[in-house]
Design a protein around this motif. Structure first.
Motif, PDB file in Angstrom:
ATOM      1  N   VAL A  74       5.794 149.284   4.585  1.00  0.00           N
ATOM      2  CA  VAL A  74       5.027 148.490   3.621  1.00  0.00           C
ATOM      3  C   VAL A  74       5.576 148.724   2.206  1.00  0.00           C
ATOM      4  CG1 VAL A  74       2.675 147.992   2.750  1.00  0.00           C
ATOM      5  CG2 VAL A  74       2.977 148.941   5.053  1.00  0.00           C
ATOM      6  N   ASP A  75       5.527 147.737   1.374  1.00  0.00           N
ATOM      7  CA  ASP A  75       5.867 147.715  -0.058  1.00  0.00           C
ATOM      8  C   ASP A  75       6.820 146.566  -0.376  1.00  0.00           C
ATOM      9  OD1 ASP A  75       4.284 149.804  -0.912  1.00  0.00           O
ATOM     10  OD2 ASP A  75       5.913 151.187  -1.363  1.00  0.00           O
ATOM     11  N   ALA A  76       7.922 146.466   0.404  1.00  0.00           N
ATOM     12  CA  ALA A  76       8.953 145.452   0.127  1.00  0.00           C
ATOM     13  C   ALA A  76       9.697 145.733  -1.170  1.00  0.00           C
ATOM     14  CB  ALA A  76       8.366 144.036   0.137  1.00  0.00           C
ATOM     15  N   THR A 114      -6.914 150.037 -10.925  1.00  0.00           N
ATOM     16  CA  THR A 114      -5.740 149.260 -10.544  1.00  0.00           C
ATOM     17  C   THR A 114      -5.103 149.896  -9.319  1.00  0.00           C
ATOM     18  OG1 THR A 114      -4.021 150.456 -11.752  1.00  0.00           O
ATOM     19  CG2 THR A 114      -5.243 148.812 -12.991  1.00  0.00           C
ATOM     20  N   ASP A 115      -4.578 149.079  -8.456  1.00  0.00           N
ATOM     21  CA  ASP A 115      -3.820 149.488  -7.273  1.00  0.00           C
ATOM     22  C   ASP A 115      -4.679 150.155  -6.201  1.00  0.00           C
ATOM     23  OD1 ASP A 115      -2.030 150.824  -5.494  1.00  0.00           O
ATOM     24  OD2 ASP A 115      -1.647 152.389  -6.975  1.00  0.00           O
ATOM     25  N   ARG A 116      -5.298 151.300  -6.488  1.00  0.00           N
ATOM     26  CA  ARG A 116      -6.083 151.996  -5.462  1.00  0.00           C
ATOM     27  C   ARG A 116      -7.570 152.015  -5.813  1.00  0.00           C
ATOM     28  NH1 ARG A 116      -2.372 157.314  -3.953  1.00  0.00           N
ATOM     29  NH2 ARG A 116      -0.449 156.152  -3.598  1.00  0.00           N
ATOM     30  N   ASN A 117      -8.369 152.027  -4.767  1.00  0.00           N
ATOM     31  CA  ASN A 117      -9.822 151.992  -4.942  1.00  0.00           C
ATOM     32  C   ASN A 117     -10.452 153.379  -4.808  1.00  0.00           C
ATOM     33  OD1 ASN A 117     -12.249 150.660  -5.348  1.00  0.00           O
ATOM     34  ND2 ASN A 117     -11.607 148.966  -4.015  1.00  0.00           N
ATOM     35  N   ASP A 149      -6.451 152.820   4.637  1.00  0.00           N
ATOM     36  CA  ASP A 149      -6.602 151.426   5.068  1.00  0.00           C
ATOM     37  C   ASP A 149      -5.410 150.922   5.883  1.00  0.00           C
ATOM     38  OD1 ASP A 149      -8.906 151.664   3.684  1.00  0.00           O
ATOM     39  OD2 ASP A 149      -8.364 150.341   2.033  1.00  0.00           O
ATOM     40  N   ARG A 150      -4.210 151.380   5.564  1.00  0.00           N
ATOM     41  CA  ARG A 150      -3.047 150.966   6.372  1.00  0.00           C
ATOM     42  C   ARG A 150      -3.133 151.586   7.757  1.00  0.00           C
ATOM     43  NH1 ARG A 150       1.241 151.521   1.315  1.00  0.00           N
ATOM     44  NH2 ARG A 150       0.439 149.688   0.211  1.00  0.00           N
ATOM     45  N   PHE A 151      -3.725 152.735   7.849  1.00  0.00           N
ATOM     46  CA  PHE A 151      -3.964 153.407   9.138  1.00  0.00           C
ATOM     47  C   PHE A 151      -4.908 152.541   9.983  1.00  0.00           C
ATOM     48  CE2 PHE A 151      -6.505 156.258  11.767  1.00  0.00           C
ATOM     49  CZ  PHE A 151      -5.648 157.263  12.185  1.00  0.00           C
ATOM     50  N   ALA A 199       5.204 159.674  -9.873  1.00  0.00           N
ATOM     51  CA  ALA A 199       6.433 158.899  -9.674  1.00  0.00           C
ATOM     52  C   ALA A 199       6.950 159.140  -8.258  1.00  0.00           C
ATOM     53  CB  ALA A 199       7.467 159.311 -10.704  1.00  0.00           C
ATOM     54  N   GLU A 200       6.007 159.067  -7.278  1.00  0.00           N
ATOM     55  CA  GLU A 200       6.357 159.462  -5.915  1.00  0.00           C
ATOM     56  C   GLU A 200       7.261 158.487  -5.175  1.00  0.00           C
ATOM     57  OE1 GLU A 200       3.468 158.355  -6.923  1.00  0.00           O
ATOM     58  OE2 GLU A 200       2.650 156.945  -5.492  1.00  0.00           O
ATOM     59  N   SER A 201       7.278 157.232  -5.616  1.00  0.00           N
ATOM     60  CA  SER A 201       8.022 156.224  -4.844  1.00  0.00           C
ATOM     61  C   SER A 201       8.611 155.161  -5.760  1.00  0.00           C
ATOM     62  CB  SER A 201       7.052 155.540  -3.866  1.00  0.00           C
ATOM     63  OG  SER A 201       6.043 154.870  -4.615  1.00  0.00           O
ATOM     64  N   HIS A 213       3.827 154.032   6.223  1.00  0.00           N
ATOM     65  CA  HIS A 213       2.898 153.430   5.256  1.00  0.00           C
ATOM     66  C   HIS A 213       3.583 153.001   3.961  1.00  0.00           C
ATOM     67  CE1 HIS A 213      -1.097 155.284   6.977  1.00  0.00           C
ATOM     68  NE2 HIS A 213      -0.386 154.650   7.893  1.00  0.00           N
ATOM     69  N   ASN A 214       4.834 153.442   3.729  1.00  0.00           N
ATOM     70  CA  ASN A 214       5.597 152.832   2.619  1.00  0.00           C
ATOM     71  C   ASN A 214       7.098 152.884   2.919  1.00  0.00           C
ATOM     72  OD1 ASN A 214       6.458 155.416   1.839  1.00  0.00           O
ATOM     73  ND2 ASN A 214       5.989 155.124  -0.316  1.00  0.00           N
ATOM     74  N   ASP A 215       7.836 152.102   2.133  1.00  0.00           N
ATOM     75  CA  ASP A 215       9.281 151.982   2.361  1.00  0.00           C
ATOM     76  C   ASP A 215      10.006 153.300   2.115  1.00  0.00           C
ATOM     77  OD1 ASP A 215       9.072 149.257   2.932  1.00  0.00           O
ATOM     78  OD2 ASP A 215       9.417 148.659   0.849  1.00  0.00           O
TER      79      ASP A 215
HETATM   80  O1  GYE Z   1       2.485 151.649  -1.208  1.00  0.00           O
HETATM   81  C1  GYE Z   1       3.345 153.623  -2.201  1.00  0.00           C
HETATM   82  C2  GYE Z   1       2.917 154.334  -3.421  1.00  0.00           C
HETATM   83  O2  GYE Z   1      -0.815 152.770  -3.995  1.00  0.00           O
HETATM   84  C3  GYE Z   1       0.073 150.756  -3.150  1.00  0.00           C
HETATM   85  O3  GYE Z   1       1.528 154.135  -3.489  1.00  0.00           O
HETATM   86  C4  GYE Z   1       0.349 152.095  -3.688  1.00  0.00           C
HETATM   87  C5  GYE Z   1       1.208 152.967  -2.789  1.00  0.00           C
HETATM   88  C6  GYE Z   1       2.530 152.393  -2.367  1.00  0.00           C
HETATM   89  O4  GYE Z   1       3.394 155.554  -3.600  1.00  0.00           O
HETATM   90  O5  GYE Z   1       4.715 153.412  -2.164  1.00  0.00           O
END
Ligand code: GYE
Length: 344
Positions: free
Chosen positions: A277-279, A135-138, A199-201, A57-59, A249-251
């Motif tokens: 990133v995220d919005a 899902t979400d990450r590869n 990848d955002r890097f 639940a980091e973000s 890399h994130n909001d």
């Molecule tokens: O950008 C970040 C989250 O994997 C896309 O993980 C996700 C990222 C997202 O903690 O806020």
């Protein structure tokens, strides 16, 4: 007889009360620990059991993602979700995946914390005949027979979009006294080894590659959290206040950094141009206040497409190897108008 019945009933009620109390505590414990939480009960015979391993639940993004995964399961009578929270630890995640295999779930879905280290457990799932959806990450494995599909965002493209936006808008936004010849950019990276951080890097560097005035002077991880974003930005500012741009890399990290910038007596969004990133909603609120300049969209609302894919799989349909989410870019100018319609 009556007395006995009454006594038994009373005992039954007490037992029930104890059980309820235990279950209530147990339920809370499950939320806080890495134990599995079941959403929904066996709803009909054709139920599909999905084991989902979440990162943590980091973000704000992650929390919206969890809500989407859980609430969509509740809406679908044929889906039984077993949800496990890895609390930011890969070992917990691997344990959860093994427990899904032991429980013989119908489908495993998960968002890998980092790209590497999942080969063995994915082979175990394959040997058990359980299909896996990323899902979400590869992951960084070359054997793509270990999962059915990856669904989520193109993080590289998000980085490119951020870089291009900066290139196209910096001159318009910079304070008159700032130079256009050398622009000092600092970067807050996501979790080390994660797909979105990697990848955002890369994407960002490619987005600004034909604009040599942008110099990335400092780059460090803030682990995708607000607290770390603030801490690292404080350290950046302490070392050198000559910072023109922050790319996060994130909001959440950008929002933490905004606090650090204000505490250092500078104006976020003016003295330092900030893009992330995220919005998420918090980013729009910061843009409305003029403190953030741009956010690149990354949608966490993956629940509906996850269960659509699960249902297709169960019908024997083949899935495309990649299902990309379509996303936009939101500069400060559109924030006030867009904020009310944001869903996360
Ligand atoms: O950008 C970040 C989250 O994997 C896309 O993980 C996700 C990222 C997202 O903690 O806020």
């Amino acid at each position: 007889m009556k007395l006995l019945a009454k006594g038994l009933m009373a005992r039954g009620i007490i037992t029930l009360a104890i059980l309820v109390a235990f279950t209530a505590c147990g339920g809370k414990k499950a939320e806080e620990s890495t134990e599995n939480t079941e959403i929904g009960v066996a709803k009909d015979k054709k139920e599909i059991v999905v084991g989902f391993s979440q990162i943590g639940a980091e973000s704000a993004w992650r929390m919206a993602n969890t809500t989407s995964i859980k609430s969509e399961a509740e809406k679908r009578p044929n889906i039984k979700l077993i949800f496990a929270d890895a609390q930011q630890k890969q070992e917990n995640q691997i344990k959860a995946l093994r427990s899904f295999i032991d429980q013989k779930v119908d489908v495993i879905a998960f968002s890998p914390i980092v790209e590497s280290g999942y080969g063995p457990v994915l082979k175990e799932a394959k040997a058990a005949g359980i299909p896996v959806i990323l899902t979400d990450r590869n992951v960084d494995l070359s054997d793509d027979s270990l999962w059915e599909t990856f669904m989520g965002s193109n993080f590289y493209e998000e980085g490119v979009k951020a870089g291009k936006w900066l290139k196209d808008n910096y001159d318009r936004l910079k304070l008159p006294e700032k130079s256009s010849d050398t622009v000092n950019v600092v970067e807050l990276q996501g979790t080390v080894g994660s797909a979105p951080a990697n990848d955002r890097f890369k994407g960002f560097r490619d987005g600004i590659k034909d604009a040599p005035q942008f110099k990335i002077t400092k780059t460090q991880t803030g682990d995708f959290t607000r607290a770390k974003g603030k801490e690292v930005m404080e350290a950046f500012l302490k070392a050198d206040k000559n910072i023109d741009v922050l790319y996060a890399h994130n909001d959440d990290m950008a929002l933490g950094a905004i606090q650090a910038i204000e505490e250092a007596g500078l104006k976020p969004g003016k003295d330092i141009i900030i893009l992330s990133v995220d919005a998420v909603r918090g980013a729009f609120e910061a843009m409305v206040e003029g403190k953030l300049n741009c956010t690149v969209e990354c949608s966490p609302l993956l629940g509906p497409q996850l269960y659509d894919a699960v249902e297709k799989l169960m019908k024997g349909e083949k899935l495309p190897k990649v299902i990309w989410t379509q996303e936009g870019v939101f500069p400060q100018e559109v924030a006030a108008k867009t904020l009310p319609s944001r869903q996360y």
